[in-house]
Scaffold this motif. Structure first.
Motif, PDB file in Angstrom:
ATOM      1  N   LEU A 170      43.561  37.638  33.570  1.00 18.32           N
ATOM      2  CA  LEU A 170      42.615  38.362  33.792  1.00 18.32           C
ATOM      3  C   LEU A 170      42.851  38.515  34.811  1.00 18.32           C
ATOM      4  CD1 LEU A 170      40.218  36.254  31.148  1.00 18.32           C
ATOM      5  CD2 LEU A 170      41.278  38.019  30.842  1.00 18.32           C
ATOM      6  N   VAL A 171      41.866  39.564  35.107  1.00 17.00           N
ATOM      7  CA  VAL A 171      41.558  40.238  36.680  1.00 17.00           C
ATOM      8  C   VAL A 171      40.538  40.241  37.226  1.00 17.00           C
ATOM      9  CG1 VAL A 171      41.366  42.446  38.262  1.00 17.00           C
ATOM     10  CG2 VAL A 171      42.918  42.562  36.749  1.00 17.00           C
ATOM     11  N   VAL A 172      39.878  38.941  38.020  1.00 17.31           N
ATOM     12  CA  VAL A 172      38.789  38.452  38.290  1.00 17.31           C
ATOM     13  C   VAL A 172      38.756  38.821  39.428  1.00 17.31           C
ATOM     14  CG1 VAL A 172      37.082  36.821  39.134  1.00 17.31           C
ATOM     15  CG2 VAL A 172      39.550  36.257  37.472  1.00 17.31           C
ATOM     16  N   GLY A 173      36.800  39.615  39.564  1.00 21.66           N
ATOM     17  CA  GLY A 173      36.297  40.345  40.299  1.00 21.66           C
ATOM     18  C   GLY A 173      35.179  39.187  40.837  1.00 21.66           C
ATOM     19  N   VAL A 174      35.085  39.628  42.629  1.00 19.60           N
ATOM     20  CA  VAL A 174      34.101  39.585  42.979  1.00 19.60           C
ATOM     21  C   VAL A 174      32.622  39.627  44.363  1.00 19.60           C
ATOM     22  CG1 VAL A 174      33.542  37.061  44.309  1.00 19.60           C
ATOM     23  CG2 VAL A 174      35.427  37.043  43.771  1.00 19.60           C
ATOM     24  N   LEU A 175      31.977  39.911  43.580  1.00 15.29           N
ATOM     25  CA  LEU A 175      31.095  41.042  43.878  1.00 15.29           C
ATOM     26  C   LEU A 175      30.338  40.005  45.155  1.00 15.29           C
ATOM     27  CD1 LEU A 175      28.744  41.920  41.000  1.00 15.29           C
ATOM     28  CD2 LEU A 175      30.548  43.426  41.691  1.00 15.29           C
ATOM     29  N   GLY A 176      30.872  40.620  46.174  1.00 17.40           N
ATOM     30  CA  GLY A 176      29.997  39.777  47.385  1.00 17.40           C
ATOM     31  C   GLY A 176      30.657  39.182  48.537  1.00 17.40           C
ATOM     32  N   GLY A 177      32.823  39.535  47.178  1.00 18.34           N
ATOM     33  CA  GLY A 177      33.530  38.940  47.704  1.00 18.34           C
ATOM     34  C   GLY A 177      33.559  38.917  49.853  1.00 18.34           C
ATOM     35  N   THR A 178      33.037  39.318  49.917  1.00 17.55           N
ATOM     36  CA  THR A 178      33.646  39.298  51.784  1.00 17.55           C
ATOM     37  C   THR A 178      32.331  37.921  52.236  1.00 17.55           C
ATOM     38  OG1 THR A 178      31.398  40.510  52.144  1.00 17.55           O
ATOM     39  CG2 THR A 178      34.031  41.710  51.930  1.00 17.55           C
ATOM     40  N   GLY A 179      31.522  37.200  51.697  1.00 13.52           N
ATOM     41  CA  GLY A 179      30.715  36.117  51.749  1.00 13.52           C
ATOM     42  C   GLY A 179      31.909  34.847  51.699  1.00 13.52           C
ATOM     43  N   ASP A 180      31.019  33.834  52.672  1.00 15.00           N
ATOM     44  CA  ASP A 180      31.458  32.370  52.120  1.00 15.00           C
ATOM     45  C   ASP A 180      32.137  32.214  50.874  1.00 15.00           C
ATOM     46  OD1 ASP A 180      31.907  31.980  54.974  1.00 15.00           O
ATOM     47  OD2 ASP A 180      30.217  30.917  55.003  1.00 15.00           O
ATOM     48  N   GLN A 181      31.012  32.218  50.084  1.00 13.01           N
ATOM     49  CA  GLN A 181      31.259  31.481  48.968  1.00 13.01           C
ATOM     50  C   GLN A 181      32.464  31.790  48.102  1.00 13.01           C
ATOM     51  OE1 GLN A 181      31.118  28.963  46.460  1.00 13.01           O
ATOM     52  NE2 GLN A 181      30.132  29.341  44.766  1.00 13.01           N
ATOM     53  N   GLY A 182      32.265  33.272  48.332  1.00 11.62           N
ATOM     54  CA  GLY A 182      33.094  34.620  46.895  1.00 11.62           C
ATOM     55  C   GLY A 182      34.773  34.458  47.818  1.00 11.62           C
ATOM     56  N   ARG A 183      35.084  34.340  49.374  1.00 12.87           N
ATOM     57  CA  ARG A 183      36.291  34.090  49.864  1.00 12.87           C
ATOM     58  C   ARG A 183      36.625  33.257  49.500  1.00 12.87           C
ATOM     59  NH1 ARG A 183      37.073  36.247  55.447  1.00 12.87           N
ATOM     60  NH2 ARG A 183      35.731  37.749  55.925  1.00 12.87           N
ATOM     61  N   GLY A 184      36.508  31.374  49.241  1.00 10.68           N
ATOM     62  CA  GLY A 184      36.818  30.592  48.890  1.00 10.68           C
ATOM     63  C   GLY A 184      37.233  30.718  47.448  1.00 10.68           C
ATOM     64  N   GLN A 241      45.917  33.695  39.900  1.00  7.31           N
ATOM     65  CA  GLN A 241      45.177  34.252  39.444  1.00  7.31           C
ATOM     66  C   GLN A 241      44.897  35.971  40.413  1.00  7.31           C
ATOM     67  OE1 GLN A 241      43.481  33.223  37.169  1.00  7.31           O
ATOM     68  NE2 GLN A 241      43.108  34.995  35.586  1.00  7.31           N
ATOM     69  N   LYS A 242      45.317  37.326  39.323  1.00  9.76           N
ATOM     70  CA  LYS A 242      44.670  38.417  40.099  1.00  9.76           C
ATOM     71  C   LYS A 242      42.832  38.191  40.612  1.00  9.76           C
ATOM     72  CE  LYS A 242      45.014  42.392  41.992  1.00  9.76           C
ATOM     73  NZ  LYS A 242      45.740  42.499  43.669  1.00  9.76           N
ATOM     74  N   ARG A 278      36.912  47.007  37.467  1.00  7.33           N
ATOM     75  CA  ARG A 278      38.721  47.054  37.903  1.00  7.33           C
ATOM     76  C   ARG A 278      38.661  45.390  37.094  1.00  7.33           C
ATOM     77  NH1 ARG A 278      41.908  47.873  43.262  1.00  7.33           N
ATOM     78  NH2 ARG A 278      43.444  46.800  41.368  1.00  7.33           N
ATOM     79  N   SER A 279      37.742  44.860  37.368  1.00  7.81           N
ATOM     80  CA  SER A 279      37.988  43.490  36.944  1.00  7.81           C
ATOM     81  C   SER A 279      37.573  42.969  35.483  1.00  7.81           C
ATOM     82  CB  SER A 279      37.183  42.740  37.686  1.00  7.81           C
ATOM     83  OG  SER A 279      37.990  42.902  39.053  1.00  7.81           O
ATOM     84  N   ASP A 280      38.191  41.818  34.441  1.00 10.27           N
ATOM     85  CA  ASP A 280      38.150  41.490  33.559  1.00 10.27           C
ATOM     86  C   ASP A 280      36.874  40.586  33.050  1.00 10.27           C
ATOM     87  OD1 ASP A 280      40.338  42.586  31.560  1.00 10.27           O
ATOM     88  OD2 ASP A 280      41.594  41.328  33.260  1.00 10.27           O
ATOM     89  N   VAL A 281      36.779  40.029  35.069  1.00  6.13           N
ATOM     90  CA  VAL A 281      35.290  39.100  34.571  1.00  6.13           C
ATOM     91  C   VAL A 281      35.121  38.667  35.992  1.00  6.13           C
ATOM     92  CG1 VAL A 281      35.434  36.272  34.218  1.00  6.13           C
ATOM     93  CG2 VAL A 281      37.591  37.069  33.838  1.00  6.13           C
ATOM     94  N   VAL A 282      33.569  39.111  35.170  1.00  8.43           N
ATOM     95  CA  VAL A 282      32.923  39.527  37.436  1.00  8.43           C
ATOM     96  C   VAL A 282      32.230  38.567  37.813  1.00  8.43           C
ATOM     97  CG1 VAL A 282      31.833  41.169  38.623  1.00  8.43           C
ATOM     98  CG2 VAL A 282      33.606  41.977  36.881  1.00  8.43           C
ATOM     99  N   ILE A 283      32.649  37.649  39.008  1.00  4.10           N
ATOM    100  CA  ILE A 283      31.544  36.359  39.834  1.00  4.10           C
ATOM    101  C   ILE A 283      30.785  37.244  40.628  1.00  4.10           C
ATOM    102  CG2 ILE A 283      32.023  34.540  40.903  1.00  4.10           C
ATOM    103  CD1 ILE A 283      34.974  33.960  39.808  1.00  4.10           C
TER     104      ILE A 283
END
Ligand SMILES: NC(=O)c1ccc[n+]([C@@H]2O[C@H](COP(=O)([O-])OP(=O)(O)OC[C@H]3O[C@@H](n4cnc5c(N)ncnc54)[C@H](OP(=O)(O)O)[C@@H]3O)[C@@H](O)[C@H]2O)c1
Length: 234
Positions: A24-38, A48-49, A82-87
């Motif tokens: 599965l491809v995992v996307g992270v919205l707000g992925g530039t922040g601390d939690q998203g980066r982590g 994981q992709k 582009r993601s299957d699962v989006v955090i």
């Protein structure tokens, strides 16, 4: 139970028999922040992709380059597409607006909310009560065509981002309406060394889980810690 009864009863499912989510491809919205980066770093390090999203594609690409492990960066909409699962890892202030603007891209996707609606004053952190009940229920209300789950609320972004730390000693409470979706998120959490994903109820019980972060912040301040949680006897 007679042999006839047992023939009619489906065998109890092993709750730890979780799906293979490695493709599965995992996307992270707000992925530039601390939690998203982590989260991106830990999941990508586990193989994981991962695509991190930002309101600005360039910011996402820069952060992705810093994370390595094949992480890509894109504007939030492309990340979702582009993601299957989006955090969802944006601040509570931007939560509703971000999700509303991505409704089309998030249609059919498994959306995993980790947002903790908190206020801060001179006494410390305290839980806010969203009109919908919780951030996760707000996401479900705004995204009727998505599958919404909630997880990853209690993690320390400091520990997640520290490359010297091999294992993160914590459980992840996973909430959702559909068992299959919850199990995907449990399996994703379980890919991170040291973590387990534990089913913790339906979205109507997300408020307590989101709110508990206010307590953890108090713990962290008193003990100068990055506290995690373990659910015992499971
Ligand atoms: N930090 C933690 O330890 C932790 C742990 C568990 C859960 N969480 C939850 O995870 C979420 C993110 O936490 P964080 O500490 O990473 O927050 P953050 O750094 O303040 O924000 C994350 C990213 O969201 C984007 N953003 C900022 N304001 C926004 C807005 N108004 N609308 C849309 N996007 C916005 C920014 O990225 P761009 O500018 O690149 O778009 C930012 O880098 C929060 O809801 C928090 O409750 C955090």
């Amino acid at each position: 139970m007679t042999s006839t009864d047992s023939a009619q009863q489906p065998a109890a499912r092993d709750p730890w028999d979780l799906p293979d989510v490695s493709d599965l491809v995992v996307g992270v919205l707000g992925g530039t922040g601390d939690q998203g980066r982590g989260l991106a770093y830990r999941l990508a390090r586990a193989g994981q992709k991962v695509i991190i999203g930002s309101r600005a594609a360039e910011r996402a690409r820069t952060a992705a380059g810093e994370l390595g492990h094949g992480v890509e960066g894109a504007e939030n909409a492309e990340c979702a597409r582009r993601s299957d699962v989006v955090i969802v890892a944006v601040p509570w202030d931007g939560h509703a607006k971000t999700l509303e603007s991505l409704r089309d891209e998030l249609t059919g996707k498994l959306v995993v909310d980790c947002v903790n609606p908190l206020g801060f004053d001179k006494k410390g952190a305290y839980a806010l009560k969203p009109d919908e009940g919780s951030a996760a229920e707000q996401a479900a209300a705004l995204l009727p065509e998505s599958r919404v789950a909630a997880a990853f609320h209690h993690l320390s972004a400091v520990l997640l981002q520290d490359p010297e730390i091999g294992e993160i000693d914590t459980d992840v409470m996973v909430l959702g309406e559909e068992r299959a979706d919850v199990e995907i998120v449990q399996a994703l959490a379980g890919r991170i060394a040291g973590m387990r994903g534990v089913f913790a109820g339906r979205l109507r019980n997300a408020h307590q889980v989101e709110s508990l972060v206010a307590n953890l912040i108090s713990v962290n301040r008193r003990y100068k810690a990055h506290a995690g949680l373990r659910v015992t006897d499971v």
